[in-house]
Design an enzyme around this catalytic site. Structure first.
Site, PDB file in Angstrom:
ATOM      1  N   GLY A  60      53.610  24.605 105.217  1.00 18.10           N
ATOM      2  CA  GLY A  60      52.971  23.975 104.068  1.00 18.10           C
ATOM      3  C   GLY A  60      52.425  25.089 103.184  1.00 18.10           C
ATOM      4  CB  ALA A  61      52.981  25.852  99.610  1.00 16.50           C
ATOM      5  CG  ASP A 250      57.044  24.621  99.448  1.00 16.42           C
ATOM      6  OD1 ASP A 250      57.374  23.417  99.451  1.00 16.42           O
ATOM      7  OD2 ASP A 250      56.505  25.174 100.415  1.00 16.42           O
TER       8      ASP A 250
END
Ligand code: MRU
Length: 353
Positions: A60-61, A250
């Site tokens: 997860g960014a 992202d």
């Protein structure tokens, strides 16, 4: 209902943490084992943090950015200021090579680099600067999550009614960030304001973040959720009422093109066909103003075995050729708006940030 303070965040979500730094160790919740097992990896070296990012134990960014920022604290253990600096330089170089697409990784490391690169009086003050920068990234991301959830709730509340679902892909909840999440936090805030809100989660092949993490986190948060496979999204929209789709990101290019988990582009096309507005929810750290358009976003290619197997069991012969991009790029014209901590922005507003 438009103040951030009014956002109701369940106590349980505060307990959902992707990582915690304590006693000189970065403890990372191994998301690969969820929802079946709760396993923590204890990282006491930068290399261990880098490998945890590469293998998607933490993903997860915004969470990748947080793990990398806190991972830099594991490079500070030296007496002389020159040694601290050279360890920081090596750690920075290693962590930048872990995953290419999520820009938050580079934003977080840039912020920490601005703390260790300039001259300092001594090693102790340099260390203090680095700790403040890393913790600052984590704290800012946590606040951004709450702020964007409040903005998203207010914007989307006007677009849905009680019998329409919100569709999402991949996982964008607490474990994907340093705080409550992005798209899933918007869903949580909407659900708190409008209890009839229900989610439709795409399972997210090949690694099933939607099934393993989003469906699970919705259940933890008390958000009613229906799980579908990725290929069911368009038919679901034809058969049921979907009010809106909300996805994470992202990397968002200056023109609004958005890299997110592979499958997002197909979801956006299905939304366009059915007249369902699609929103991207992300902190502004995910906007890469240096990047003109999606054509310049580097898309991570992952190992072929992720596609040749399903949930750990082989689903194709080992010699089957595979194409496995981890992300795709959704063109800006398919995105209705960008839900950020600064409000809901249009693509033309991104370049002004
Ligand atoms: O490969 P992953 O699991 O790191 O991909 C994550 C996603 O694509 C998420 O949707 C995105 O990072 C947003 S996270 C708040």
């Amino acid at each position: 209902m438009n103040s951030i303070q009014s956002l109701h965040i369940e106590a349980g979500i505060r307990a959902l943490r992707a990582f915690v730094f304590e006693e000189g160790v970065l403890r990372i919740l191994d998301q690969r084992a969820l929802p079946g097992r709760t396993t923590w990896l204890s990282c006491s070296s930068v290399e261990e943090v880098a490998q945890a990012i590469e293998c998607l134990a933490v993903r997860g960014a915004p969470a990748i950015g947080g793990a990398a920022a806190l991972g830099m604290l594991l490079a500070l253990d030296a007496e002389h200021i020159d040694d601290v600096k050279s360890r920081c330089a090596a750690a920075d170089e290693r962590l930048r090579k872990t995953r290419p697409t999520a820009v938050n990784l580079f934003v977080a490391l840039d912020r920490v680099r601005a703390a260790w690169l300039p001259p300092a009086a001594d090693a102790a003050s340099l260390r203090a600067r680095v700790v403040a920068a890393a913790r600052g990234y984590v704290e800012d991301d946590r606040s951004a999550c709450d702020a964007l959830a409040a903005h998203g709730r207010d914007a989307l509340n006007a677009l849905i009614d009680d019998d329409s679902a919100l569709m999402t892909i991949c996982h964008t909840g607490a474990l994907a960030t340093c705080g409550g999440g992005t798209a899933l936090h918007v869903l949580g805030a909407l659900h708190a304001a409008r209890p009839a809100t229900h989610a439709v989660a795409l399972e997210t092949r090949p690694l099933l973040q939607g099934a393993r993490l989003t469906a699970w986190e919705c259940q933890q948060r008390g958000i009613p959720v229906t799980l579908i496979t990725d290929s069911m999204a368009a038919f679901y929209m034809q058969q049921h009422k979907v009010g809106v789709a909300v996805v994470g990101a992202d990397r968002i290019a200056r023109n609004g093109d958005t890299a997110n988990k592979v499958g997002t582009f197909a979801l956006a096309l299905a939304c366009a066909h059915h007249g369902v507005p699609l929103f991207v929810a992300a902190p502004t750290t995910t906007i890469d103003v240096q990047c003109d358009s999606g054509a310049h976003i580097v898309i991570e290619q992952r190992h072929a075995d992720e596609v040749r197997a399903f949930a750990g069991s082989a689903s194709a012969t080992p010699s089957t050729p595979v194409w496995n991009p981890s992300f795709d790029v959704t063109p800006a014209h398919l995105i209705r708006g960008y839900i950020t901590e600064r409000g809901v922005l249009s693509s033309s507003m991104l370049s002004k940030l």
